[in-house]
Design a protein around this motif. Structure first.
Motif, short mmCIF file in Angstrom:
data_model
loop_
_atom_site.label_atom_id
_atom_site.label_comp_id
_atom_site.label_asym_id
_atom_site.label_seq_id
_atom_site.Cartn_x
_atom_site.Cartn_y
_atom_site.Cartn_z
N PRO A 72 28.04 -29.38 9.75
CA PRO A 72 28.79 -27.98 10.01
C PRO A 72 28.33 -27.19 8.83
O PRO A 72 28.04 -27.38 7.67
N ASN A 73 28.35 -25.85 9.21
CA ASN A 73 27.94 -24.67 8.12
C ASN A 73 28.87 -23.47 8.68
O ASN A 73 28.84 -23.17 9.70
N ASN A 74 29.80 -23.13 7.80
CA ASN A 74 30.72 -22.09 7.97
C ASN A 74 30.05 -20.75 7.93
O ASN A 74 30.42 -19.74 8.45
N THR A 98 28.88 -13.04 11.51
CA THR A 98 29.36 -14.29 11.06
C THR A 98 30.50 -14.91 11.92
O THR A 98 31.14 -13.93 12.62
N PHE A 99 30.88 -16.10 11.94
CA PHE A 99 31.98 -16.38 12.45
C PHE A 99 33.46 -15.82 12.02
O PHE A 99 33.52 -15.29 10.77
N PHE A 101 36.55 -16.60 11.81
CA PHE A 101 37.12 -17.46 10.55
C PHE A 101 36.62 -17.16 9.42
O PHE A 101 37.30 -17.18 8.22
N THR A 102 35.20 -17.20 9.26
CA THR A 102 34.75 -17.25 7.96
C THR A 102 35.06 -15.88 7.28
O THR A 102 35.35 -15.78 6.01
N CYS A 144 29.62 -16.56 -1.19
CA CYS A 144 29.68 -16.18 0.39
C CYS A 144 28.80 -15.48 0.93
O CYS A 144 28.15 -15.62 1.87
#
Length: 171
Positions: A72-74, A98-99, A101-102, A144
């Motif tokens: 997994p990779n956020n 990007t996702f 949630f990220t 990030c």
């Protein structure tokens, strides 16, 4: 091997790329379908990683793909694209995201860090804590953003590799 033409569609929008390709839209979609595991299939990380380049969905004129990974990779990027047929090939626009949630987590920790920095700067007046929290928040946000940019670059390179493999589309 012929390098294909691509460009950033806007100086300010670096998360979007446009590709002009000399091969048929349907053939490109078929090739992408071969490389993509659909969202609705049961996941098996190791087998998926060995067999597919992408996980996502393909439709008639659009796609939404992310890179298949072993762990997994956020910070993975999601490529949302549109494909239009032209008289001599196809025209592809890809937006990288990007996702959600990220993004929420990055904003949450950034705002929390700023609030704590202000708290220790003006209410408790502890300069050491304020500086340490501000530096940690800045470092966290920087790491990030760099991780997201790295994952986006990997996905862009995969698309460039696929789009530049002109021989595969002719066979």
């Amino acid at each position: 091997m012929k390098k294909l033409y691509n460009f950033h569609s806007s100086y300010w929008n670096l998360n979007q790329r446009t590709h002009i390709l000399p091969f048929d839209k349907d053939r490109l979609l078929l090739h992408l379908k071969y490389l993509t595991k659909p969202y609705n299939e049961k996941p098996s990380r190791k087998k998926d990683y060995e067999k597919y380049r992408f996980t996502g969905q393909l439709e008639k004129n659009t796609f939404r793909l992310s890179r298949t990974v072993l762990e997994p990779n956020n910070f993975l990027s999601i490529a949302e694209g549109t494909i239009e047929a032209t008289s001599k090939g196809c025209f592809i626009q890809i937006k990288y995201k990007t996702f959600k949630f990220t993004r929420i987590l990055i904003w949450f920790w950034g705002i929390l860090g700023i609030c704590m920095t202000l708290y220790f700067s003006f209410y408790k007046i502890n300069v050491l804590y304020a500086v340490l929290i501000a530096l940690f928040t800045l470092a966290h946000t920087t790491v990030c953003i760099l991780s997201i940019q790295r994952q986006k670059k990997i996905l862009e390179d995969i698309f460039d590799e696929i789009f530049n493999s002109y021989d595969e589309f002719l066979n």
